[in-house]
Design an enzyme around this catalytic site. Structure first.
Site, PDB file in Angstrom:
ATOM      1  N   SER A 124       0.823  -1.209   0.000  1.00 25.60           N
ATOM      2  CA  SER A 124       0.000   0.000   0.000  1.00 25.60           C
ATOM      3  C   SER A 124       0.856   1.258   0.000  1.00 25.60           C
ATOM      4  CB  SER A 124      -0.917   0.022   1.228  1.00 25.60           C
ATOM      5  OG  SER A 124      -0.137   0.010   2.421  1.00 25.60           O
ATOM      6  N   HIS A 171      -3.682  -4.266  -4.857  1.00 25.86           N
ATOM      7  CA  HIS A 171      -3.861  -3.683  -3.530  1.00 25.86           C
ATOM      8  C   HIS A 171      -5.288  -3.895  -3.051  1.00 25.86           C
ATOM      9  CE1 HIS A 171      -4.168   0.032  -0.763  1.00 25.86           C
ATOM     10  NE2 HIS A 171      -3.742  -1.008  -0.087  1.00 25.86           N
ATOM     11  N   GLU A 180      -7.146  -2.110  -6.113  1.00 25.26           N
ATOM     12  CA  GLU A 180      -6.385  -1.249  -7.017  1.00 25.26           C
ATOM     13  C   GLU A 180      -5.384  -2.124  -7.784  1.00 25.26           C
ATOM     14  OE1 GLU A 180      -6.179   3.069  -4.815  1.00 25.26           O
ATOM     15  OE2 GLU A 180      -4.882   1.495  -4.021  1.00 25.26           O
TER      16      GLU A 180
END
Length: 509
Positions: A123, A144, A156
């Site tokens: 992250s 992510h 993501e």
């Protein structure tokens, strides 16, 4: 490009909360899953923990017993990395340390087949940097997930500098096949959510440092007027003050200490004092046994005015005259204001109420009170007011009574430019437009990410379109005049959008 076939093995390296969550998602989607952890015995413990979660889903009626048993049979702990050789996808969820991740993927590259996708759940680190040690970085991608991975839909899909298009497309399709909502984004600090969301925390902390209001009041205004699910102070207490501060600092440093991302000294001091939030028993608020819930500042009941003059256009607050009439208060409309310039509400005493525009109330010679932006003035349950120093106490009470007559609780805050919701939303809109313009992600993916990743009431680009780029730019320009540090300097993307709006309006007139 199609998703990875359900018959192919998905391997998860790292068996903490995120690793277990990702393994559960892949299992429920139908894949054989192998769990690996460098610490002996941890993979077996994680497999048992995932099995227990599947049992709970079955008890709650969310997973068929047969599907649970099949999933458990497909989950195997691995004692050595070599047991991941037949994986079609390896997702890493280990320590957020670049060297550790690089070493792991260099080892995996010698084990897995050439068509195996390698993915990191980082992250905060650069996907490009993690893949930098690989011989074939084209098959490397960021996946992510958000915590808890089995519950939150957003993923993501991050393309590093060398990530091949087929890799990103297949990763996206696989996440979608798992029932997630994937969004594509470039490898930029914070990706989409942690980049665009910084002002939500930063502006609240700045307001606190300026003594505009206390944390409970700032939270309440952003929830009850702005429509956000949680306020930034309670949210960072939940996340962990150390975690949130570390992400803020990481993004700031990755952007070469850009003032737009400057961390908060108040938050740093809170972390240094051990106030990490819920996990330590105290943060901005106390979570110890017997602690009282935080209470926002709320003005006492006051009498409303008998009538209100509405002068000119109220823009985002245009529904207020209708609400005032519905409350039984006479509305006297006057239209002699300059077109395109903000209008106001005028009380019988002559005090004027303006929607916050980025200026301090005291910057005007008029007796005026600013009221804050709301997501929806009809459904908002709280409104913040900021009076100039020249406003008499009786006038302020009448303004309070006006909004109370509309069914709102009222928080009176200090006279700060942009107030609470106004400056927060303006910054979110600017950050989102800048991210879109720089190719971080498409507009639709940015709005989707912010709605699903951090539960915003609407995407910042959608919100900005309703507010108008010209009005948003005006607010930020006034803030930039008040705080000429560069923090509120509007992006070129917002300036171009505002210029296009003005040109379009001129062409249509």
């Amino acid at each position: 490009m199609t998703a990875i076939e359900r018959s192919r093995v998905v391997a998860v390296v790292g068996t903490g909360t995120m690793g277990q969550g990702i393994a559960q998602v892949a299992l429920v989607a139908g894949h054989p899953v192998r769990l690996y952890d460098a610490l002996p015995g941890r993979a077996q413990q994680a497999a048992e923990a995932v099995g227990t979660r599947l049992d709970r889903l079955t008890e709650k009626g969310r997973l068929d017993p047969g599907a649970r048993d099949s999933a458990k049979a497909r989950l195997l702990p691995a004692a050595d990395l070599s047991e991941l050789a037949d994986a079609a996808l390896v997702v890493e969820a280990v320590l957020e340390q670049l060297a550790v991740k690089q070493e792991l993927f260099a080892a995996l590259e010698d084990i897995v087949a050439d068509d195996c996708l390698l993915a990191t759940n980082t992250s905060s680190l650069s996907v490009t940097a993690v893949a930098g040690a690989l011989r074939h970085p084209g098959r490397f991608v960021g996946l992510h997930f958000f915590n808890p991975a089995p519950l939150l839909p957003l993923v993501e899909v991050v393309s590093g500098h060398a990530t091949e298009e087929t890799t990103a497309t297949r990763a996206w399709a696989t996440a979608a096949a798992w029932g997630k909502t994937p969004v594509r984004c470039a490898d930029t600090p914070g990706f989409i959510v942690n980049r665009v969301a910084r002002p939500f925390y930063a502006e609240a902390l700045r307001l606190y440092e300026e003594r505009a209001a206390d944390p409970a009041t700032i939270d309440a205004v952003l929830r009850e007027s702005g429509g956000f699910r949680m306020g930034p102070f309670e949210l960072t207490d939940l996340i962990g003050q150390d975690v949130n501060e570390a992400v803020t600092r990481s993004v700031w440093e990755s952007f070469f200490q850009d003032p737009k991302f400057t961390p908060s000294l108040a938050q740093r001091r809170l972390v240094e004092s051990g106030g990490l939030g819920r996990k330590s028993g105290r943060g901005w608020f106390s979570y110890e046994d017997g602690a009282t819930a935080p209470v926002p500042h709320t003005a006492p009941p006051a009498d409303p005015p008998s009538s209100v003059v509405v002068q000119g256009e109220l823009f985002a607050a245009g529904v207020l005259p209708e609400l005032i009439e519905e409350a039984g208060i006479e509305v006297i409309r006057k239209e002699d204001a300059v077109p395109g310039f903000p209008g106001w509400l005028e009380l019988p005493c002559g005090t004027r109420l303006f929607l916050t525009d980025g200026e301090a109330a005291d910057s005007s010679d008029l007796r005026l009170i600013h009221f804050d932006l709301a997501l929806d003035y009809r459904t908002a349950t709280r409104i913040a007011l900021a009076p100039s120093a020249t406003v008499a106490g009786e006038s302020l009470r009448t303004a309070v009574g006006l909004f109370q007559a509309l069914g709102k609780q009222v928080s009176v805050i200090a006279d700060v430019p942009g107030m609470i919701v106004g400056r927060t939303v303006a910054m979110l809109v600017d950050f989102a437009l800048d991210a879109e313009a720089r190719g971080v992600a498409a507009a639709e993916d940015i709005d989707t990410a912010m709605r699903l990743g951090v539960n915003y009431p609407r995407g910042p680009l959608d919100w900005g379109a309703e507010l108008g780029a010209d009005r948003t730019l005006y607010l930020l320009e006034r803030l930039h005049e008040e705080y000429p540090s560069g923090r509120y300097a509007a992006s070129q993307a917002l300036r171009r959008r505002a210029a296009a709006e003005v040109a379009s309006e001129g062409a249509g007139s």
